[in-house]
Design a protein around this motif. Structure first.
Motif, PDB file in Angstrom:
ATOM      1  N   MET A   1       3.955 -28.050  -8.335  1.00  0.00           N
ATOM      2  CA  MET A   1       5.300 -28.465  -8.660  1.00  0.00           C
ATOM      3  C   MET A   1       6.237 -27.264  -8.777  1.00  0.00           C
ATOM      4  O   MET A   1       7.243 -27.322  -9.438  1.00  0.00           O
ATOM      5  CB  MET A   1       5.300 -29.241  -9.963  1.00  0.00           C
ATOM      6  N   ALA A   2       5.855 -26.169  -8.192  1.00  0.00           N
ATOM      7  CA  ALA A   2       6.707 -24.978  -8.252  1.00  0.00           C
ATOM      8  C   ALA A   2       7.913 -25.170  -7.362  1.00  0.00           C
ATOM      9  O   ALA A   2       7.827 -25.712  -6.266  1.00  0.00           O
ATOM     10  CB  ALA A   2       5.924 -23.752  -7.832  1.00  0.00           C
ATOM     11  N   LYS A   3       9.057 -24.729  -7.844  1.00  0.00           N
ATOM     12  CA  LYS A   3      10.288 -24.841  -7.078  1.00  0.00           C
ATOM     13  C   LYS A   3      10.658 -23.471  -6.528  1.00  0.00           C
ATOM     14  O   LYS A   3      10.531 -22.468  -7.217  1.00  0.00           O
ATOM     15  CB  LYS A   3      11.413 -25.359  -7.972  1.00  0.00           C
ATOM     16  N   ILE A   4      11.099 -23.435  -5.295  1.00  0.00           N
ATOM     17  CA  ILE A   4      11.466 -22.170  -4.667  1.00  0.00           C
ATOM     18  C   ILE A   4      12.942 -21.909  -4.958  1.00  0.00           C
ATOM     19  O   ILE A   4      13.818 -22.659  -4.550  1.00  0.00           O
ATOM     20  CB  ILE A   4      11.214 -22.220  -3.147  1.00  0.00           C
ATOM     21  N   TYR A   5      13.212 -20.833  -5.709  1.00  0.00           N
ATOM     22  CA  TYR A   5      14.573 -20.500  -6.094  1.00  0.00           C
ATOM     23  C   TYR A   5      15.201 -19.456  -5.177  1.00  0.00           C
ATOM     24  O   TYR A   5      16.341 -19.080  -5.367  1.00  0.00           O
ATOM     25  CB  TYR A   5      14.605 -19.995  -7.533  1.00  0.00           C
ATOM     26  N   SER A   6      14.475 -18.984  -4.198  1.00  0.00           N
ATOM     27  CA  SER A   6      15.010 -17.951  -3.323  1.00  0.00           C
ATOM     28  C   SER A   6      15.927 -18.514  -2.246  1.00  0.00           C
ATOM     29  O   SER A   6      16.697 -17.785  -1.653  1.00  0.00           O
ATOM     30  CB  SER A   6      13.873 -17.161  -2.677  1.00  0.00           C
ATOM     31  N   ARG A   7      15.854 -19.792  -1.987  1.00  0.00           N
ATOM     32  CA  ARG A   7      16.719 -20.405  -0.984  1.00  0.00           C
ATOM     33  C   ARG A   7      18.132 -20.562  -1.550  1.00  0.00           C
ATOM     34  O   ARG A   7      18.327 -20.868  -2.715  1.00  0.00           O
ATOM     35  CB  ARG A   7      16.201 -21.777  -0.584  1.00  0.00           C
ATOM     36  N   LYS A   8      19.108 -20.365  -0.675  1.00  0.00           N
ATOM     37  CA  LYS A   8      20.496 -20.512  -1.102  1.00  0.00           C
ATOM     38  C   LYS A   8      20.863 -21.986  -1.120  1.00  0.00           C
ATOM     39  O   LYS A   8      20.545 -22.728  -0.194  1.00  0.00           O
ATOM     40  CB  LYS A   8      21.431 -19.759  -0.157  1.00  0.00           C
ATOM     41  N   SER A   9      21.537 -22.395  -2.174  1.00  0.00           N
ATOM     42  CA  SER A   9      21.980 -23.777  -2.248  1.00  0.00           C
ATOM     43  C   SER A   9      23.342 -23.906  -1.560  1.00  0.00           C
ATOM     44  O   SER A   9      24.103 -22.960  -1.456  1.00  0.00           O
ATOM     45  CB  SER A   9      22.097 -24.223  -3.705  1.00  0.00           C
ATOM     46  N   VAL A  10      23.626 -25.089  -1.109  1.00  0.00           N
ATOM     47  CA  VAL A  10      24.875 -25.338  -0.408  1.00  0.00           C
ATOM     48  C   VAL A  10      25.968 -25.551  -1.455  1.00  0.00           C
ATOM     49  O   VAL A  10      25.928 -26.503  -2.222  1.00  0.00           O
ATOM     50  CB  VAL A  10      24.757 -26.564   0.509  1.00  0.00           C
ATOM     51  N   VAL A  11      26.925 -24.627  -1.483  1.00  0.00           N
ATOM     52  CA  VAL A  11      28.027 -24.705  -2.440  1.00  0.00           C
ATOM     53  C   VAL A  11      29.328 -24.518  -1.686  1.00  0.00           C
ATOM     54  O   VAL A  11      29.448 -23.632  -0.847  1.00  0.00           O
ATOM     55  CB  VAL A  11      27.888 -23.608  -3.529  1.00  0.00           C
ATOM     56  N   ALA A  12      30.290 -25.348  -1.992  1.00  0.00           N
ATOM     57  CA  ALA A  12      31.601 -25.210  -1.354  1.00  0.00           C
ATOM     58  C   ALA A  12      32.266 -23.940  -1.867  1.00  0.00           C
ATOM     59  O   ALA A  12      32.304 -23.674  -3.058  1.00  0.00           O
ATOM     60  CB  ALA A  12      32.463 -26.417  -1.661  1.00  0.00           C
ATOM     61  N   THR A  13      32.796 -23.137  -0.963  1.00  0.00           N
ATOM     62  CA  THR A  13      33.405 -21.868  -1.366  1.00  0.00           C
ATOM     63  C   THR A  13      34.848 -22.040  -1.820  1.00  0.00           C
ATOM     64  O   THR A  13      35.379 -21.175  -2.496  1.00  0.00           O
ATOM     65  CB  THR A  13      33.363 -20.857  -0.202  1.00  0.00           C
ATOM     66  N   THR A  14      35.481 -23.136  -1.456  1.00  0.00           N
ATOM     67  CA  THR A  14      36.870 -23.340  -1.839  1.00  0.00           C
ATOM     68  C   THR A  14      36.974 -24.485  -2.845  1.00  0.00           C
ATOM     69  O   THR A  14      37.511 -25.540  -2.549  1.00  0.00           O
ATOM     70  CB  THR A  14      37.742 -23.644  -0.616  1.00  0.00           C
ATOM     71  N   MET A  15      36.443 -24.264  -4.028  1.00  0.00           N
ATOM     72  CA  MET A  15      36.529 -25.276  -5.072  1.00  0.00           C
ATOM     73  C   MET A  15      37.800 -25.027  -5.877  1.00  0.00           C
ATOM     74  O   MET A  15      37.956 -23.980  -6.489  1.00  0.00           O
ATOM     75  CB  MET A  15      35.298 -25.225  -5.975  1.00  0.00           C
ATOM     76  N   LYS A  16      38.700 -25.984  -5.861  1.00  0.00           N
ATOM     77  CA  LYS A  16      39.951 -25.853  -6.594  1.00  0.00           C
ATOM     78  C   LYS A  16      40.067 -27.015  -7.576  1.00  0.00           C
ATOM     79  O   LYS A  16      39.920 -28.175  -7.190  1.00  0.00           O
ATOM     80  CB  LYS A  16      41.137 -25.860  -5.631  1.00  0.00           C
ATOM     81  N   PRO A  17      40.344 -26.715  -8.852  1.00  0.00           N
ATOM     82  CA  PRO A  17      40.468 -27.793  -9.841  1.00  0.00           C
ATOM     83  C   PRO A  17      41.795 -28.529  -9.687  1.00  0.00           C
ATOM     84  O   PRO A  17      42.764 -28.010  -9.131  1.00  0.00           O
ATOM     85  CB  PRO A  17      40.413 -27.048 -11.173  1.00  0.00           C
ATOM     86  N   LYS A  18      41.845 -29.727 -10.198  1.00  0.00           N
ATOM     87  CA  LYS A  18      43.074 -30.505 -10.169  1.00  0.00           C
ATOM     88  C   LYS A  18      44.066 -29.930 -11.166  1.00  0.00           C
ATOM     89  O   LYS A  18      43.692 -29.295 -12.158  1.00  0.00           O
ATOM     90  CB  LYS A  18      42.788 -31.961 -10.522  1.00  0.00           C
TER      91      LYS A  18
END
Length: 47
Positions: A1-18
């Motif tokens: 059940m080990a999780k691989i943390y070396s992979r990059k997660s998909v994150v939006a680079t242009t996150m703007k708050p309301k």
């Protein structure tokens, strides 16, 4: 059940708050005051 943390997660680079969220956070930070008494700190909201 080990999780691989070396992979990059998909994150939006242009996150703007309301604008409503920014306005709420600014007004909240203006209303909050912290008081330190001896070893305790109290958070007071002036509303």
């Amino acid at each position: 059940m080990a999780k691989i943390y070396s992979r990059k997660s998909v994150v939006a680079t242009t996150m703007k708050p309301k604008k409503e969220i920014v306005s709420f956070l600014l007004s909240y930070s203006k209303a909050v005051s912290m008081i330190n008494i001896k070893n305790q700190s109290f958070e007071i909201i002036a509303n």
